[in-house]
Design an enzyme around this catalytic site. Structure first.
Site, mmCIF file in Angstrom:
data_model
loop_
_atom_site.group_PDB
_atom_site.id
_atom_site.type_symbol
_atom_site.label_atom_id
_atom_site.label_comp_id
_atom_site.label_asym_id
_atom_site.label_seq_id
_atom_site.Cartn_x
_atom_site.Cartn_y
_atom_site.Cartn_z
ATOM 1 N N GLU A 49 -5.293 -28.584 -34.294
ATOM 2 C CA GLU A 49 -5.262 -28.909 -32.862
ATOM 3 C C GLU A 49 -6.681 -28.842 -32.298
ATOM 4 O O GLU A 49 -7.288 -27.776 -32.258
ATOM 5 C CB GLU A 49 -4.350 -27.920 -32.128
ATOM 6 C CG GLU A 49 -4.324 -28.124 -30.620
ATOM 7 C CD GLU A 49 -3.540 -27.031 -29.890
ATOM 8 O OE1 GLU A 49 -2.619 -26.438 -30.498
ATOM 9 O OE2 GLU A 49 -3.861 -26.767 -28.716
ATOM 10 N N ARG A 80 -11.384 -29.741 -24.437
ATOM 11 C CA ARG A 80 -12.121 -28.864 -23.521
ATOM 12 C C ARG A 80 -13.617 -29.111 -23.563
ATOM 13 O O ARG A 80 -14.369 -28.404 -22.899
ATOM 14 C CB ARG A 80 -11.868 -27.400 -23.870
ATOM 15 C CG ARG A 80 -10.431 -26.977 -23.688
ATOM 16 C CD ARG A 80 -10.254 -25.505 -24.001
ATOM 17 N NE ARG A 80 -8.878 -25.242 -24.335
ATOM 18 C CZ ARG A 80 -8.441 -24.153 -24.950
ATOM 19 N NH1 ARG A 80 -9.291 -23.202 -25.290
ATOM 20 N NH2 ARG A 80 -7.167 -24.005 -25.219
ATOM 21 N N LYS A 86 5.698 -25.063 -27.599
ATOM 22 C CA LYS A 86 4.654 -24.059 -27.778
ATOM 23 C C LYS A 86 4.968 -22.910 -26.817
ATOM 24 O O LYS A 86 5.224 -23.152 -25.635
ATOM 25 C CB LYS A 86 3.300 -24.697 -27.442
ATOM 26 C CG LYS A 86 2.143 -23.735 -27.270
ATOM 27 C CD LYS A 86 0.832 -24.500 -27.157
ATOM 28 C CE LYS A 86 -0.300 -23.607 -26.693
ATOM 29 N NZ LYS A 86 -1.627 -24.215 -26.941
HETATM 30 C C1 3PG Z 1 -4.777 -22.283 -26.996
HETATM 31 O O1 3PG Z 1 -5.523 -23.105 -26.546
HETATM 32 O O2 3PG Z 1 -3.675 -22.569 -27.445
HETATM 33 C C2 3PG Z 1 -5.201 -20.866 -26.950
HETATM 34 O O3 3PG Z 1 -6.334 -20.743 -26.157
HETATM 35 C C3 3PG Z 1 -5.460 -20.269 -28.273
HETATM 36 O O4 3PG Z 1 -5.325 -18.925 -28.048
HETATM 37 P P1 3PG Z 1 -6.181 -17.837 -28.832
HETATM 38 O O5 3PG Z 1 -7.630 -18.188 -28.571
HETATM 39 O O6 3PG Z 1 -5.777 -16.528 -28.237
HETATM 40 O O7 3PG Z 1 -5.835 -17.976 -30.290
#
Ligand code: 3PG
Length: 220
Positions: free
Chosen positions: A52, A56, A140
């Site tokens: 994924e 951003r 999700k």
């Molecule tokens: C996302 O974008 O799904 C989350 O920011 C990932 O979360 P994490 O950085 O706590 O793994």
């Protein structure tokens, strides 16, 4: 119909197929094609083909395009999709699946017409139900740790039976086995496999090692 099932005859995967390629979907933030391609190669080599890429950074779409073109064994998706325009841009860049942190009415409409599998985000029972009503059985759970973690998913398993989750947000190698042990969890997502500092340094060997360890995770 919600875009979670197989459409057409091509190479399209269902969202369940994307979620079950490996126990972890790495969530990565990259600057562009230059870091995305070696990163994706390291993740695939480590056993995590579904990736994924978060929308951003200004270079995120170029990164998706480059991975789709140059890393054929990767299944590259776009994350942090907040609206229909981003969905279209991501699909145009070659994203094979789409992930959102939550949904709006407009995003549910856009997702319902999406030409690729989608994984919409939910954090409450009402949000899960709203998505289920729209046909989205695969969701999700975000932000997983902050929104109740393993205990929340256990509590949902009876009343919201049939929904399959990818918990993301605060998931780590330490707590991933607890999530993966749940019958309503197909995989987890997380950024720990490709930390920003390692990506910036181009330390692909470390990331491949992280991926290999993540690919070996199982419910415990
Ligand atoms: C996302 O974008 O799904 C989350 O920011 C990932 O979360 P994490 O950085 O706590 O793994």
């Amino acid at each position: 119909m919600a875009a979670q099932s197989r459409k057409g005859m091509g190479m399209m995967q269902t969202v369940e197929e994307v979620m079950t390629k490996a126990p972890v979907i790495p969530v990565v933030t990259v600057q562009g094609a230059d870091d995305a391609v070696p990163l994706a190669r390291a993740l695939v080599a480590g056993g995590l083909p579904a990736i994924e890429v978060t929308l951003r950074t200004p270079g995120a779409l170029a990164a998706i395009e480059a991975i789709a073109r140059d890393v054929p064994d990767a299944i590259v998706g776009a994350g942090t999709v907040l609206n229909g325009a981003q969905l279209s841009d991501a699909v145009g860049a070659g994203a094979s699946f789409i992930v959102s942190p939550g949904v709006t009415d407009a995003l549910i409409r856009a997702f319902s017409d999406a030409p690729v599998p989608v994984l919409p985000g939910a954090a409450t029972a009402s949000e899960v139900m709203r998505l289920l009503e729209a046909g989205f059985t695969h969701q999700k759970f975000f932000p997983a740790e902050q929104a109740g973690g393993v205990a929340m998913l256990k509590a949902w398993s009876a009343p919201l039976a049939g929904v399959r989750f990818c918990p993301t947000g605060g998931v780590s190698p330490g707590n991933a086995p607890d999530y993966l042990a749940l019958p309503n969890v197909l995989c987890v997502g997380g950024s720990w496999i490709a930390p920003g500092a390692d990506v910036a340094r181009g330390d692909w060997a470390v990331i491949e090692g992280n991926a290999r360890a993540a690919a070996a995770l199982a419910g415990g």
